[in-house]
Design a protein around this motif. Structure first.
Motif, PDB file in Angstrom:
ATOM      1  N   HIS A 156      -4.574   4.096   4.277  1.00  0.00           N
ATOM      2  CA  HIS A 156      -3.238   3.431   4.416  1.00  0.00           C
ATOM      3  C   HIS A 156      -2.225   4.275   3.456  1.00  0.00           C
ATOM      4  O   HIS A 156      -2.522   4.785   2.609  1.00  0.00           O
ATOM      5  CB  HIS A 156      -3.447   2.000   4.188  1.00  0.00           C
ATOM      6  CG  HIS A 156      -3.816   1.583   2.876  1.00  0.00           C
ATOM      7  ND1 HIS A 156      -5.057   1.672   2.371  1.00  0.00           N
ATOM      8  CD2 HIS A 156      -2.998   0.808   1.847  1.00  0.00           C
ATOM      9  CE1 HIS A 156      -5.242   1.200   1.233  1.00  0.00           C
ATOM     10  NE2 HIS A 156      -4.009   0.828   0.848  1.00  0.00           N
ATOM     11  N   ALA A 158       1.885   3.483   2.044  1.00  0.00           N
ATOM     12  CA  ALA A 158       3.339   2.709   1.912  1.00  0.00           C
ATOM     13  C   ALA A 158       4.194   3.382   2.818  1.00  0.00           C
ATOM     14  O   ALA A 158       4.300   4.440   3.150  1.00  0.00           O
ATOM     15  CB  ALA A 158       3.876   2.492   0.643  1.00  0.00           C
ATOM     16  N   SER A 160       7.270   4.168   2.253  1.00  0.00           N
ATOM     17  CA  SER A 160       8.545   4.675   1.816  1.00  0.00           C
ATOM     18  C   SER A 160       7.839   5.085   0.231  1.00  0.00           C
ATOM     19  O   SER A 160       6.798   4.417  -0.229  1.00  0.00           O
ATOM     20  CB  SER A 160       9.801   4.213   1.723  1.00  0.00           C
ATOM     21  OG  SER A 160       9.874   3.367   0.789  1.00  0.00           O
ATOM     22  N   ASN A 161       8.825   6.014  -0.551  1.00  0.00           N
ATOM     23  CA  ASN A 161       8.049   6.188  -1.717  1.00  0.00           C
ATOM     24  C   ASN A 161       9.204   5.484  -2.815  1.00  0.00           C
ATOM     25  O   ASN A 161       9.387   5.936  -3.575  1.00  0.00           O
ATOM     26  CB  ASN A 161       7.955   7.652  -1.809  1.00  0.00           C
ATOM     27  CG  ASN A 161       9.379   8.349  -1.751  1.00  0.00           C
ATOM     28  OD1 ASN A 161      10.345   7.982  -1.042  1.00  0.00           O
ATOM     29  ND2 ASN A 161       9.382   9.643  -2.285  1.00  0.00           N
ATOM     30  N   ARG A 163       8.563   2.845  -4.302  1.00  0.00           N
ATOM     31  CA  ARG A 163       7.768   2.027  -5.377  1.00  0.00           C
ATOM     32  C   ARG A 163       6.869   3.062  -5.895  1.00  0.00           C
ATOM     33  O   ARG A 163       6.191   3.873  -5.101  1.00  0.00           O
ATOM     34  CB  ARG A 163       7.147   1.013  -5.174  1.00  0.00           C
ATOM     35  CG  ARG A 163       6.285   0.957  -3.905  1.00  0.00           C
ATOM     36  CD  ARG A 163       5.850  -0.408  -3.250  1.00  0.00           C
ATOM     37  NE  ARG A 163       4.628  -0.165  -2.339  1.00  0.00           N
ATOM     38  CZ  ARG A 163       4.030  -1.495  -1.724  1.00  0.00           C
ATOM     39  NH1 ARG A 163       4.493  -2.368  -2.106  1.00  0.00           N
ATOM     40  NH2 ARG A 163       2.876  -0.974  -0.940  1.00  0.00           N
ATOM     41  N   LYS A 165       2.716   2.766  -8.383  1.00  0.00           N
ATOM     42  CA  LYS A 165       1.921   1.646  -9.114  1.00  0.00           C
ATOM     43  C   LYS A 165       1.113   2.423 -10.264  1.00  0.00           C
ATOM     44  O   LYS A 165       1.003   3.561 -10.333  1.00  0.00           O
ATOM     45  CB  LYS A 165       0.636   1.648  -8.064  1.00  0.00           C
ATOM     46  CG  LYS A 165       1.456   0.704  -6.799  1.00  0.00           C
ATOM     47  CD  LYS A 165       0.216   0.314  -5.916  1.00  0.00           C
ATOM     48  CE  LYS A 165       0.719  -0.662  -4.691  1.00  0.00           C
ATOM     49  NZ  LYS A 165      -0.292  -0.792  -3.828  1.00  0.00           N
ATOM     50  N   ASP A 203       1.391   7.289  -6.536  1.00  0.00           N
ATOM     51  CA  ASP A 203       2.379   7.080  -5.414  1.00  0.00           C
ATOM     52  C   ASP A 203       1.598   6.495  -4.310  1.00  0.00           C
ATOM     53  O   ASP A 203       1.163   7.318  -3.555  1.00  0.00           O
ATOM     54  CB  ASP A 203       3.358   8.255  -5.228  1.00  0.00           C
ATOM     55  CG  ASP A 203       4.416   8.123  -4.485  1.00  0.00           C
ATOM     56  OD1 ASP A 203       4.456   7.075  -3.538  1.00  0.00           O
ATOM     57  OD2 ASP A 203       5.510   8.995  -4.576  1.00  0.00           O
ATOM     58  N   ASP A 204       1.985   5.328  -3.950  1.00  0.00           N
ATOM     59  CA  ASP A 204       1.196   4.592  -2.807  1.00  0.00           C
ATOM     60  C   ASP A 204       1.826   5.344  -1.302  1.00  0.00           C
ATOM     61  O   ASP A 204       1.370   4.859  -0.323  1.00  0.00           O
ATOM     62  CB  ASP A 204       1.092   3.440  -2.860  1.00  0.00           C
ATOM     63  CG  ASP A 204       2.082   2.477  -2.659  1.00  0.00           C
ATOM     64  OD1 ASP A 204       3.180   2.928  -2.550  1.00  0.00           O
ATOM     65  OD2 ASP A 204       2.058   1.163  -2.432  1.00  0.00           O
ATOM     66  N   SER A 205       2.881   6.277  -1.132  1.00  0.00           N
ATOM     67  CA  SER A 205       3.276   6.637  -0.008  1.00  0.00           C
ATOM     68  C   SER A 205       2.309   7.821   0.386  1.00  0.00           C
ATOM     69  O   SER A 205       2.536   8.257   1.440  1.00  0.00           O
ATOM     70  CB  SER A 205       4.777   6.936  -0.206  1.00  0.00           C
ATOM     71  OG  SER A 205       4.932   8.275  -0.988  1.00  0.00           O
ATOM     72  N   VAL A 227       3.269  -2.800  -9.986  1.00  0.00           N
ATOM     73  CA  VAL A 227       3.844  -2.168  -8.885  1.00  0.00           C
ATOM     74  C   VAL A 227       5.612  -2.148  -9.449  1.00  0.00           C
ATOM     75  O   VAL A 227       6.042  -3.296  -9.599  1.00  0.00           O
ATOM     76  CB  VAL A 227       3.930  -2.844  -7.549  1.00  0.00           C
ATOM     77  CG1 VAL A 227       4.956  -2.055  -6.497  1.00  0.00           C
ATOM     78  CG2 VAL A 227       2.511  -3.162  -7.135  1.00  0.00           C
TER      79      VAL A 227
END
Length: 235
Positions: A156, A158, A160-161, A163, A165, A203-205, A227
């Protein structure tokens, strides 16, 4: 820690070292919080669709969520943090008061995750100017996440970038020969959870996934996730 695929985020990670040290130092307090949550049966089963059907359970507890109303005022402190997790609340306050040098200058074309979002306007100053400017992280959420043996959070990302973590390992199970059996993959980089208080930044994007292939009772993987808003997002 981060791989080449993390690009701009990997360079930012080096500037987050003071935050990582604070997270690692808070490991014992966070584990005490987790034990308290378990004793009070407060951990919440997560049913998000990214969880692999038929695998182990995934549960969580959010100590602070600035994006939305999470807990009634009677269950939070003056900062809106859960009174059930005093260690996490103290950590979040300390992180929010750190003065950090996070200025990386203008991003190069194609640098970063999937390009800059509409909310991240390109800066006019040249790269390098403004270095040394101190800023503070805008914490968006602090939460505990527990994966039981067999659990798999499938690929999965996000939307957008805006945010980023940081995760700190609280329970990091290993096989009888000492190999990690819980992992986090972000883009083309896979990290095993080798030890307690280990900190991972990402970076969860990027597409990412997490899984626990450990076997047996007491082999849960537990992390505390911080986060925060990407420093390039205009105030």
């Amino acid at each position: 820690r981060g791989g080449k695929a993390h690009g701009r985020a990997a360079r930012l990670g080096r500037r987050l070292a003071p935050v990582a040290r604070v997270l690692a130092a808070a490991g014992d307090a966070l584990r005490a919080d987790l034990a308290r949550l378990r004793a009070r049966h407060m951990l919440i089963p997560e049913n998000e669709c990214i969880q692999k059907v038929g695998g182990g359970n995934w549960s969580y507890w959010t100590s602070l969520a600035t994006e939305r109303l999470w807990l009634p005022p009677s269950e939070t402190d003056a900062d809106g943090c859960s009174t059930a997790t005093p260690g996490a609340c103290a950590l979040l306050r300390e992180v929010g008061e750190l003065d950090l040098d996070l200025d990386l200058g203008v991003a190069k074309e194609g640098e970063g995750t999937r390009g800059r979002t509409k909310g991240m306007k390109k800066r006019k100053k040249k790269r390098g100017r403004g270095r040394g400017r101190k800023t503070r992280l805008r914490v968006l959420r602090g939460a505990f996440s527990i994966l039981e043996p067999g659990a798999h959070l499938q690929v999965h990302a996000a939307p957008s970038n805006t945010r980023l973590k940081l995760h700190v390992g609280l329970l990091t199970p290993r096989t009888t020969d000492g190999r990690p059996c819980a992992y986090l993959r972000v883009a083309n980089t896979t990290e095993g959870w080798f030890e307690q208080n280990q900190v991972l930044f990402f970076d969860d994007s990027y597409e990412h996934e997490a899984w626990n292939v450990c076997d047996g009772p007491g082999m849960e993987r537990a992390v505390f996730q911080l986060v925060f808003e990407h420093p390039d997002v205009p105030a």
